[in-house]
Design an enzyme around this catalytic site. Structure first.
Site, PDB file in Angstrom:
ATOM      1  N   HIS A   1     -30.343 -84.573  52.283  1.00  0.00           N
ATOM      2  CA  HIS A   1     -28.860 -85.109  52.340  1.00  0.00           C
ATOM      3  C   HIS A   1     -27.857 -83.893  52.312  1.00  0.00           C
ATOM      4  O   HIS A   1     -26.835 -84.094  52.996  1.00  0.00           O
ATOM      5  CB  HIS A   1     -28.766 -85.736  50.805  1.00  0.00           C
ATOM      6  CG  HIS A   1     -29.573 -86.909  50.419  1.00  0.00           C
ATOM      7  ND1 HIS A   1     -30.243 -86.946  49.446  1.00  0.00           N
ATOM      8  CD2 HIS A   1     -29.750 -87.999  51.175  1.00  0.00           C
ATOM      9  CE1 HIS A   1     -30.763 -88.061  49.245  1.00  0.00           C
ATOM     10  NE2 HIS A   1     -30.510 -88.733  50.460  1.00  0.00           N
TER      11      HIS A   1
ATOM     12  N   LYS B   1     -30.566-101.923  40.406  1.00  0.00           N
ATOM     13  CA  LYS B   1     -31.478-100.860  40.420  1.00  0.00           C
ATOM     14  C   LYS B   1     -31.194 -99.993  39.241  1.00  0.00           C
ATOM     15  O   LYS B   1     -30.244 -99.896  38.588  1.00  0.00           O
ATOM     16  CB  LYS B   1     -31.187 -99.807  41.657  1.00  0.00           C
ATOM     17  CG  LYS B   1     -31.708-100.155  42.925  1.00  0.00           C
ATOM     18  CD  LYS B   1     -32.023 -99.224  43.884  1.00  0.00           C
ATOM     19  CE  LYS B   1     -32.593 -99.702  45.081  1.00  0.00           C
ATOM     20  NZ  LYS B   1     -32.547 -98.730  46.290  1.00  0.00           N
TER      21      LYS B   1
ATOM     22  N   ARG C   1     -34.222 -88.633  59.474  1.00  0.00           N
ATOM     23  CA  ARG C   1     -35.238 -87.361  59.169  1.00  0.00           C
ATOM     24  C   ARG C   1     -36.575 -87.648  60.303  1.00  0.00           C
ATOM     25  O   ARG C   1     -37.037 -86.714  60.907  1.00  0.00           O
ATOM     26  CB  ARG C   1     -35.910 -87.381  57.978  1.00  0.00           C
ATOM     27  CG  ARG C   1     -34.930 -87.090  56.940  1.00  0.00           C
ATOM     28  CD  ARG C   1     -35.648 -87.763  55.518  1.00  0.00           C
ATOM     29  NE  ARG C   1     -35.710 -89.101  55.664  1.00  0.00           N
ATOM     30  CZ  ARG C   1     -35.979 -89.658  54.496  1.00  0.00           C
ATOM     31  NH1 ARG C   1     -36.047 -89.282  53.365  1.00  0.00           N
ATOM     32  NH2 ARG C   1     -36.267 -91.208  54.637  1.00  0.00           N
TER      33      ARG C   1
ATOM     34  N   SER D   1     -35.804 -88.392  48.052  1.00  0.00           N
ATOM     35  CA  SER D   1     -35.478 -88.673  46.501  1.00  0.00           C
ATOM     36  C   SER D   1     -36.811 -89.045  45.875  1.00  0.00           C
ATOM     37  O   SER D   1     -37.244 -88.242  44.891  1.00  0.00           O
ATOM     38  CB  SER D   1     -34.260 -89.373  46.302  1.00  0.00           C
ATOM     39  OG  SER D   1     -33.280 -88.881  47.099  1.00  0.00           O
TER      40      SER D   1
HETATM   41  O1  PNS Z   1     -29.774 -93.994  50.236  1.00  0.00           O
HETATM   42  P1  PNS Z   1     -29.960 -95.009  50.600  1.00  0.00           P
HETATM   43  O2  PNS Z   1     -30.781 -95.922  49.576  1.00  0.00           O
HETATM   44  O3  PNS Z   1     -30.764 -95.088  51.929  1.00  0.00           O
HETATM   45  O4  PNS Z   1     -28.443 -95.939  51.009  1.00  0.00           O
HETATM   46  C1  PNS Z   1     -28.518 -97.160  51.447  1.00  0.00           C
HETATM   47  C2  PNS Z   1     -27.080 -97.520  51.265  1.00  0.00           C
HETATM   48  C3  PNS Z   1     -26.415 -97.377  50.047  1.00  0.00           C
HETATM   49  C4  PNS Z   1     -26.394 -96.823  52.496  1.00  0.00           C
HETATM   50  C5  PNS Z   1     -27.113 -99.010  51.838  1.00  0.00           C
HETATM   51  O5  PNS Z   1     -28.106 -99.800  50.924  1.00  0.00           O
HETATM   52  C6  PNS Z   1     -25.753 -99.913  51.596  1.00  0.00           C
HETATM   53  O6  PNS Z   1     -24.926 -99.540  52.523  1.00  0.00           O
HETATM   54  N1  PNS Z   1     -25.623-100.688  50.700  1.00  0.00           N
HETATM   55  C7  PNS Z   1     -24.509-101.068  50.186  1.00  0.00           C
HETATM   56  C8  PNS Z   1     -24.078-102.795  50.573  1.00  0.00           C
HETATM   57  C9  PNS Z   1     -24.096-102.956  52.042  1.00  0.00           C
HETATM   58  O7  PNS Z   1     -23.103-102.528  52.591  1.00  0.00           O
HETATM   59  N2  PNS Z   1     -24.989-103.831  52.599  1.00  0.00           N
HETATM   60  C10 PNS Z   1     -24.829-104.083  53.842  1.00  0.00           C
HETATM   61  C11 PNS Z   1     -25.342-102.929  55.155  1.00  0.00           C
HETATM   62  S1  PNS Z   1     -26.790-102.878  55.186  1.00  0.00           S
END
Ligand code: PNS
Length: 165
Positions: A18, A42, A92, A130
């Site tokens: 990250h 979560k 990645r 993570s």
């Molecule tokens: O670190 P992560 O868990 O891969 O991040 C995922 C994240 C937070 C970018 C994704 O879950 C997100 O955008 N969540 C917010 C809700 C949202 O916008 N959902 C629609 C797009 S997928």
């Protein structure tokens, strides 16, 4: 024109992968807002304020144009709130691509004015996640190649506290 990007994620906790992406994005954009998703569904190991604080310590040397904040709800709304035209996500490996493509296309449907940009993490962090870092730490392994120093210390401290009720 000011180029503003958001870098959203769960960051539970921030890894070197990250941080590498944040560093690359900080070179590309005039402003970068790292967004820590506060997802009440979560149960993260670090609460959202702890995650924000840890990331702030990790990105402190990237410059004043990089900020960190929590958000909830849609990433595109978070981007709009900050006037961002870009969402940054790290890749990645090829295995990341399918889910990332789906997210990027969903976000484009929701907000056509916001583009998702993908940055490849450095080769040495291609295996870092993570989830794996937490597992390695839990069983006493060395996480120093995977995590920034303040995160590794916070993780060791959290695991020493034992399970939270
Ligand atoms: O670190 P992560 O868990 O891969 O991040 C995922 C994240 C937070 C970018 C994704 O879950 C997100 O955008 N969540 C917010 C809700 C949202 O916008 N959902 C629609 C797009 S997928």
């Amino acid at each position: 024109m000011t180029r503003i990007a958001v870098f959203p994620g769960s960051f539970d906790p921030m890894t070197n992968a990250h941080l590498d992406v944040a560093r690359r994005a900080s070179d590309l954009f005039d402003r970068l807002v790292v967004g820590v998703l506060d997802n009440p569904k979560k149960k993260p190991l670090f609460d959202v304020d702890e995650r924000v604080d840890l990331i702030q310590r990790c990105v402190a040397d990237l410059g004043e144009h990089v900020s960190v904040t929590a958000f909830h709800g849609l990433t595109v709304e978070f981007a709009r709130m900050h006037g961002a035209g870009f969402i940054v996500r790290g890749l990645r490996a090829v295995s990341d691509f399918e889910a990332e493509l789906q997210m990027a296309l969903t976000n484009r449907k929701l907000a056509p004015e916001v583009d998702t940009t993908f940055l490849m993490t450095a080769l040495e962090y291609g295996y870092v996640s993570s989830t794996l870092a937490k597992e390695v730490a839990q069983f006493g392994g060395d996480v120093s190649p995977m995590l920034p120093e303040p995160v590794a210390a916070a993780l060791a401290e959290r695991l020493a506290e034992g399970p939270r009720v």
